[in-house]
Design a protein around this motif. Sequence first.
Motif, mmCIF file in Angstrom:
data_model
loop_
_atom_site.group_PDB
_atom_site.id
_atom_site.type_symbol
_atom_site.label_atom_id
_atom_site.label_comp_id
_atom_site.label_asym_id
_atom_site.label_seq_id
_atom_site.Cartn_x
_atom_site.Cartn_y
_atom_site.Cartn_z
ATOM 1 N N GLY A 159 28.714 -41.769 11.903
ATOM 2 C CA GLY A 159 27.404 -42.277 11.484
ATOM 3 C C GLY A 159 26.254 -41.309 11.691
ATOM 4 O O GLY A 159 25.131 -41.570 11.242
ATOM 5 N N THR B 150 23.685 -52.965 15.805
ATOM 6 C CA THR B 150 23.340 -51.784 16.606
ATOM 7 C C THR B 150 22.405 -52.156 17.749
ATOM 8 O O THR B 150 22.596 -51.725 18.889
ATOM 9 N N GLY C 21 23.263 -53.907 9.636
ATOM 10 C CA GLY C 21 23.564 -52.740 10.465
ATOM 11 C C GLY C 21 22.649 -52.656 11.676
ATOM 12 O O GLY C 21 23.088 -52.334 12.795
ATOM 13 N N VAL D 266 29.925 -50.814 11.599
ATOM 14 C CA VAL D 266 28.772 -50.465 12.452
ATOM 15 C C VAL D 266 29.066 -50.833 13.908
ATOM 16 O O VAL D 266 28.621 -50.134 14.827
ATOM 17 N N CYS E 3 18.512 -47.996 9.211
ATOM 18 C CA CYS E 3 19.303 -49.181 8.825
ATOM 19 C C CYS E 3 18.517 -49.991 7.801
ATOM 20 O O CYS E 3 18.445 -51.218 7.889
ATOM 21 N N HIS F 167 23.199 -46.496 9.962
ATOM 22 C CA HIS F 167 24.115 -47.610 10.267
ATOM 23 C C HIS F 167 23.843 -48.778 9.329
ATOM 24 O O HIS F 167 23.230 -49.785 9.722
ATOM 25 N N SER G 296 21.083 -41.218 13.066
ATOM 26 C CA SER G 296 22.281 -41.868 12.529
ATOM 27 C C SER G 296 21.862 -42.846 11.441
ATOM 28 O O SER G 296 20.729 -43.344 11.441
ATOM 29 N N LEU H 94 30.684 -47.775 15.184
ATOM 30 C CA LEU H 94 29.755 -46.644 15.293
ATOM 31 C C LEU H 94 28.763 -46.851 16.443
ATOM 32 O O LEU H 94 28.477 -45.928 17.216
ATOM 33 N N ALA H 95 28.225 -48.074 16.555
ATOM 34 C CA ALA H 95 27.180 -48.325 17.567
ATOM 35 C C ALA H 95 27.757 -48.342 18.977
ATOM 36 O O ALA H 95 27.094 -47.923 19.934
#
Length: 537
Positions: free
Chosen positions: A486, A46, A42, A518, A267, A497, A495, A521-522
């Motif tokens: 997230g 990210t 994750g 992820v 993460c 992730h 967040s 989300l990122a």
Amino acid sequence: MSRQPDPVREGLARGWRVLGGPHGALPGRIDCDVAIVGSGAGAGITAELLTQAGLRVVLVEEGPLRSSTDFHQRESEAYPTLYQESAARKTADKAINILQGRCVGGSTTVNWTSSFRTPQSTLDHWRDRFGLSDFSSDALAPWFQQAERRLNVGTWLMPPNENNELLRRGAARLGIAAPMIQRNVKGCWDLGSCGMGCPTNAKQSMLVTTIPAALERGASLLVQTRVQELVMKGGRIEALRCVPVQLDGSLASGAEVRIVAKHYLVCGGAINSPALLMRSGLPDPHSLLGRRTFLHPVVISAALFEQAVAGWKGAPQTIYTDHFLETQPIDGAIGYKLEAPPIHPVIFASTLPGYGQAQADLLAEFPKTHSLLALLRDGFHEQSAGGRVTLRSDGSPVLDYPLTDFVMDGARRAFLSMAEIQFSAGAKVVLPVHEMAQRYTSWAQAREAIAALPMKPLLTRVVSAHVMGGCGMAGDDKRGVVRPDGVHWQVANLSVHDGSIFPTSIGANPQLSIYGIVNRLATGLAKRLSGRDVTLA
Ligand SMILES: Cc1cc2nc3c(=O)[nH]c(=O)nc-3n(C[C@H](O)[C@H](O)[C@H](O)COP(=O)(O)OP(=O)(O)OC[C@H]3O[C@@H](n4cnc5c(N)ncnc54)[C@H](O)[C@@H]3O)c2cc1C
């Protein structure tokens, strides 16, 4: 081997900003846009996306920075330096052994490269039970495609090693479909020591892909540095408090470092991420934090063949069958995925049942040993609530994972399925990895004996390399620790992730689920923080 290029050492020589451990003392304070805890699946995805958006990123990893030059295909070096608790992390009652990475790249540095998208049936369950209405296969497809392209996920074109070929052959004779597994490798030498770190940089782990990309764009990486606490003030995180640690995770001499950022990303992987949030006293109004932690509890069946199997040689997992997942409803009796894992001497000897002469005899037959594993799909039934993370008195995490009768019923069925496939492939002897099992020489004998084995914790050997949940994601705050994007339900500049956000287990090896989800989300977070559109390179 030593003449192989080492992109990490080359990057360090070019001036990557890496501190901690042998790379230099930590400063007292660092200011940045985004602080990331961990450097695994994750974290890597990210970090690549946020640095692409022009954000100043700092990654904090409690394990060491090791790279291809350091990977000598030796278990004795790999487990103590690259794994959580020297690859001997145990659940509270010691009934399950958990493998998790603890190094730059996290578990992706030591994983076995099997790559599956999140199954449709899992996503449907998340939509129906956890309000994750936007997590359909279609909606996620572009995010998976990008991750697959970035990490070179593709069909494995070399013949399976004998360990995997026996799964294919045994299943075929029973009319069970057993397809090939996709892998994230580029120019793989088929060595088979993925679990000890890839000496040729073929495995497209975070160590050689996203983390170098982020460092090239100016990110900083602190290694052998543990985030001890997220410091909260006025409902927001105002800093990370980090401490230097030694290779074994004990405290090292040296002052604390305080990292101040606009947004914080946890993460650290399931188990460690919920533990960090607990240590920091973060709000948990519905008592969800650390609960519903899943493992895909794994049981193993060994078998002896006339011919050499050499299960340590060649790509570790290349054949699988989902027959025992797809032939029953996802929320019924627990189903299981079968794969043929790598067999190396130390992990084999420490997982085998028995002791004394009987165990020595078995080890003498190591080259002819075949092994199958069953990943039990946990988290979909009311009697399969997974485990719970709590903190020991020193703040370190421990997972209590009850092996209930519901789970152990699946273990018994899995032992039966694996024995039948192994005999069908021509095994002379099948030995379920259970303290009271004997060497069975026919399917009829094994079927009767396995039906009578007591399926109890500690008697049945259970392991796991797939840790998920504990900071579950949901469409409302009563069912989840984090939102569908997230972000923490109660803390807006935090967040999560990583694999801890999954509300159930995946029902497939989880790395690609983390990369793909992820990624989405990122990318969204990068846009919110910087206003810029970014895409995984
Ligand atoms: C031996 C093995 C084989 C596997 N094989 C496969 C496979 O073939 N296919 C597959 O799909 N999956 C596989 N997996 C699982 C997969 O690698 C993981 O699911 C995935 O990497 C988890 O990603 P993550 O981001 O949740 O955490 P991780 O990748 O585990 O990364 C978390 C990182 O955070 C660090 N960290 C934690 N807490 C802190 C803290 N407080 N401060 C600083 N650092 C911290 C840890 O040291 C670690 O490096 C395997 C795992 C193992 C161990």
